[in-house]
Design an enzyme around this catalytic site. Structure first.
Site, PDB file in Angstrom:
ATOM      1  CG  HIS A   2      80.694   3.115  16.243  1.00 50.40           C
ATOM      2  ND1 HIS A   2      80.791   1.849  16.767  1.00 50.40           N
ATOM      3  CD2 HIS A   2      81.320   3.073  15.042  1.00 50.40           C
ATOM      4  CE1 HIS A   2      81.407   1.068  15.904  1.00 50.40           C
ATOM      5  NE2 HIS A   2      81.742   1.770  14.855  1.00 50.40           N
ATOM      6  CB  VAL A   3      78.861   7.323  21.692  1.00 51.72           C
ATOM      7  CG1 VAL A   3      78.603   8.660  22.339  1.00 51.72           C
ATOM      8  CG2 VAL A   3      77.578   6.516  21.618  1.00 51.72           C
ATOM      9  CG  ASP A  45      92.438   5.581  17.707  1.00 48.90           C
ATOM     10  OD1 ASP A  45      91.432   5.831  18.405  1.00 48.90           O
ATOM     11  OD2 ASP A  45      92.553   4.563  17.021  1.00 48.90           O
ATOM     12  CD  GLU A 103      99.667   3.570  10.379  1.00 41.61           C
ATOM     13  OE1 GLU A 103      98.760   2.844  10.807  1.00 41.61           O
ATOM     14  OE2 GLU A 103     100.866   3.255  10.392  1.00 41.61           O
ATOM     15  CB  THR A 141      93.766   9.115  13.701  1.00 44.76           C
ATOM     16  OG1 THR A 141      93.550   8.317  14.867  1.00 44.76           O
ATOM     17  CG2 THR A 141      95.029   9.907  13.933  1.00 44.76           C
ATOM     18  CG  MET A 197      86.869   4.065  20.076  1.00 40.32           C
ATOM     19  SD  MET A 197      86.408   4.876  18.540  1.00 40.32           S
ATOM     20  CE  MET A 197      85.015   3.834  18.068  1.00 40.32           C
ATOM     21  N   GLY A 198      90.961   3.004  20.957  1.00 40.63           N
ATOM     22  CA  GLY A 198      92.413   2.987  21.016  1.00 40.63           C
ATOM     23  C   GLY A 198      92.918   1.561  20.871  1.00 40.63           C
ATOM     24  N   GLY A 206      88.003   5.899   8.950  1.00 39.56           N
ATOM     25  CA  GLY A 206      86.879   5.977   9.883  1.00 39.56           C
ATOM     26  C   GLY A 206      86.343   7.386  10.080  1.00 39.56           C
TER      27      GLY A 206
END
Lengths: 341, 341, 341, 341
Positions: free
Chosen positions: C271-272, C127, C103, C125, C169-170, C10
């Protein structure tokens, strides 16, 4: 003279800046004292007040929201609403009111003025759809926030070869979509004023992908597809019997996915657009509105509101602002079309 | 038709957005082709060009600076300047010019138009001091940056019980100081248009300290003290024989310290104000200027420039913009004074 | 030596900064030349390349996204994937690979290293859930964006007396929710690591309203209610047979409204959070990762990846990062609870 | 238990966030009550206090500055300083102190702890030069502000073919210059830790101009030229007998202009770097410091301070932080050099 101040309707960056300017000029220059009414028209209806002096407005200029609170209470929905407001004003020796709000709040102000209440108005809406003024404060902030979001989405759209849809505020007027879409370089902008053709939107999406870029579509929450079955877009209930929360942005994503075979994702900016610190421009406009509003009180311009025309602050009848909505002119929208696809 | 585009004068956020709009509309809508001239008027003088097609303007909307480069070259300072420009245009089959710039660049454009060159202008200055238009792009960005700096200085001023001075751009007009000072909640704003009284400034400083807050003073680089010995303020040489770089902001800090006994510090924002990505509003204005500039080429409005009036883009003679500077009106400045001290 | 570079997975702010650092150090200091592989592992599989020299990386530091493009292609899903990669490398004389990704991308890199391919990894990432490193770049940017949104929502929540929910996100780890929730002053933070009790959440909401403030709840997209019927939360189809787009944030809003009788609204940042320019800290981390990655190539640390430990950049086996997810420690989450309600 | 809290030294974003966290955890979790001491050590010396309860810390998380005020007062400079502090604490029944500050403030705290006063420390400096902790809060905010300024200067540098110098904070340590210079893509970074060679700087400047780009130089206020006559750089008086305000940034501009013949301009960011709202990361760090500081009070870790190590908050002796300054390691600086010129 004792002057009451209230704020009504939705949150809007700059409300506090107006309150501050009214007080900072009214006290030293005209010798007025102020009473803050809480929660819009509920304040004078129920006699809910708070202190409004120089220390109370310290630090307000950059702060979002309104220290006075807000509501959508309408005194004309009550039999004795006007009388109760009159009584509150008389009981507390308040001779004039500054009402800061949008169509509803100013509509009440206009009717109260007709009934002889001494009221001046300050126009407020982040949607920028009030007539009588070139711009309202809060709008520039909302456009800035939406534009920053679009800026960020560009790189993601391209990395993932996805169509990205940004749903912005604007139930009846597409000003935020139009301005942020142009400032953010959107590949399509869809407004409430012009029903869109989903086939055309998909053509823009496909043409953009063909030139190896990913499309960004900015859509007002109030935009509608041409000949569209409204039930498809809003108001329907979901599998759990709840009213479906997904709006036009989600609908667009699904249609684009099924018609073009490309992935599409939606971001709904929501309340982020109407909170937080105002832009420099909105602080300037809100401050000038406040200064001229209290000047209008001094000049006894009851039933008038302050307005921006070019670079000047003028006054105009409250009825001018509350008569018809200021929507996006087709010619202005046509200007943006050269960037679509 | 083949159209040349050039940018002249100082850096300004939004220049690239104008270039993009001109090209994005001119190619598909009118079938024009474009030539980019490099480094202002040096480009057509020396035949320095670059490709200007749709791919060349991709991604330009949010980018500061100008892909065409800039300079302060004046073709009228050369005996054969005009002839050389004419020759470049003829040789390359260029029938029209879009000149984007400030007083100097547009002054040249006006004179070239009188000599029969097909030129339309786009006004540009972060100082906002060009006549004929309500606002120029770049100004809103400069004001935003200055306001954000003032926001940050407030907490520091208070923690350290210091007067803080912010020197902003504006050699001849105080628009940036006035707007950012009002938006940032300054306790004094000093402009080139009104010579200031250092005693009065010190009174504001002291009154602010007395109410247990620390003063912020915003000053245009071109502001001057009343009856002040200019030598004290600028142009003097320092102990090493260099021209002293310290400007009016440094002078103010020293005077305030010696007159009030309070610490004072100056921040000179400098070039930070004129670089980087434009605000949403400046992108909107720059884009609309570009769209209307190429429309003006199509309408053969030679010798005209685009201008903002209210919410409309209009055209006016180039001479209107380059005749007299648009300075801050005393009445507007007086509005701000209620916040001083 | 000729070195290939690729980015997988991503979008993430800082990818371009890593690429730039690798090239800016590798060319002058080690005399390497570089080949950019396009679209993650698809690049070496299909021989899709682009030039990667000093001019190609100009201006990349502040730019979001990745100039190399990305994909989720997995060469181990193909029978001859590894052979094709080997062949591409041999054919083009590429002796080493720098693989930048999360990952999945690093998992492929680890397996390729076991097969003898010369590869070093850079962890990525937003995240922040990769083991082996204190932080990954992109995370600080995502947290900043989410925090700014929460800041803006505070004033709106209070003006409207509403509960506001921010879905961040997460999917498997709650790092963004935890950090932005603490930085934004959230009144509840809900993570994938700890199933939440909707009754407890409603208690916090009500206690907050009682003290006359409006609650903000930050929720990871992967958070789940205790003993919750998963069908209620995700994967269900709506009335039109589409998979319901509404996530845990929408579910929470409905539950809070029906259980507390208070209005609740959800903002899904989407997505911001993963686009646009990286924060200063992410640029620093990404740049240092790039510098140390190319140093690791020089030191022939195949099968290793760079990692942050305290203020040091170290290397560790790729398998360390791709073995188990780094989730939020219960003790750390407990720290935040003092601010709930 | 009754606990006093004070903040000392220069302004730093995050101070208020620490105070809030201390109070928000200490009251409900340990049943403590709090007393705010005003203006650093002046507070306990002179018995200047303010209320510090839950309502007092509302809204503090995003606010710059310190509600407690600050000073550089040193109780050890007074004969009876320690006794007076002891007396204030006894008189008001205060059993423990949380001291938030930099080298000086924590140095006093360390000595008081040796004298038996119950004190724990929280490290604070935007310069990041305190030993014992990986980072201090405020530093990330300062770096962000400096980086944003550098971002903006890039376009200006290029449009005007000028060298631009950015002078940032850092009297003894170059952390802000190093981090913002790397994050902003500077073409040279000059630190107090390594005397610079002006000839080398000019070579970088010229090499950058040769590749048709304009150089940006980031310099710590405490940087010095190799073998430089200090009088040339600072402390000298100007033509008016005032101490010259121009610092190393101005000196560099003059030297570069006279040695390379290119224009050079300096921006001194000044106090803008230390005011205003903290970044998300600084709020996170400040909040965790506050939570652990009050835990340390509960654990009676007198004479200790909280510190960040990797992702953990630990405690270490106050003497560790106040012994030697944490300066930039030459190896770390060498990493950045690949980007110079």
């Amino acid at each position: 003279m004792r002057v009451g101040v209230l704020t009504g309707g939705g949150d809007c960056p700059g409300l506090n800046a107006v309150i501050r300017a009214v007080v900072r000029k009214g006290i030293p220059e005209y010798g007025y004292s102020f009473v803050g009414f809480r929660d819009g028209w509920r304040g004078p209806l129920e006699g809910l007040t708070m202190t409004l002096d120089i220390p109370a407005v310290r630090g307000l200029l950059p702060r979002g929201g309104t220290i006075l609170g807000s509501s959508r209470t309408n005194p004309f929905a009550l039999d004795d609403g006007v009388d109760r407001i009159r009584k509150t004003l008389t009981d507390r020796g308040i001779e004039a009111l500054v009402a800061i709000g949008g169509e509803d709040t100013l509509g009440v102000a206009a009717k109260l003025a007709e009934e002889g209440v001494h009221v001046v108005g300050v126009p407020k809406t982040i949607d920028n759809d009030l007539s009588g003024t070139d711009y309202t404060f809060g709008f520039d902030t909302a456009v800035s926030i939406a534009t920053e979001a679009i800026d960020r989405l560009h790189t993601t759209a391209e990395s993932h070869h996805r169509a990205l849809i940004v749903e912005v505020m604007g139930r009846h007027a597409g000003w935020i979509a139009l301005h942020s879409g142009m400032a953010g370089g959107a590949n399509a902008i869809l407004l409430p004023e012009v029903e869109f053709d989903i086939d055309q939107v998909c053509k823009w999406v496909e043409s953009r992908f063909r030139s190896d870029y990913a499309p960004i579509i900015v859509v007002s929450e109030g935009a509608k597809p041409k000949g569209g079955d409204e039930a498809l877009v809003s108001g329907a209930t979901d599998a759990f019997g709840h009213v479906r929360l997904g709006g036009i942005g989600d609908w667009l994503a699904r249609e684009i996915e099924s018609r073009t075979g490309k992935e599409a994702r939606t971001t709904v900016l929501g309340h982020v657009q109407r909170g937080g610190t105002p832009t420099a421009r909105d602080r300037w406009l809100a401050t000038r509105f406040g200064l001229h509003a209290i000047e209008s009180v001094h000049d006894e311009k009851w039933g008038q509101m302050v307005a921006l025309r070019g670079t000047d602050i003028v006054t105009c009848p409250l009825s001018e602002a509350t008569g018809t909505l200021k929507t996006v002119d087709p010619g202005l929208y046509a200007e943006a079309e050269v960037f679509f696809g």
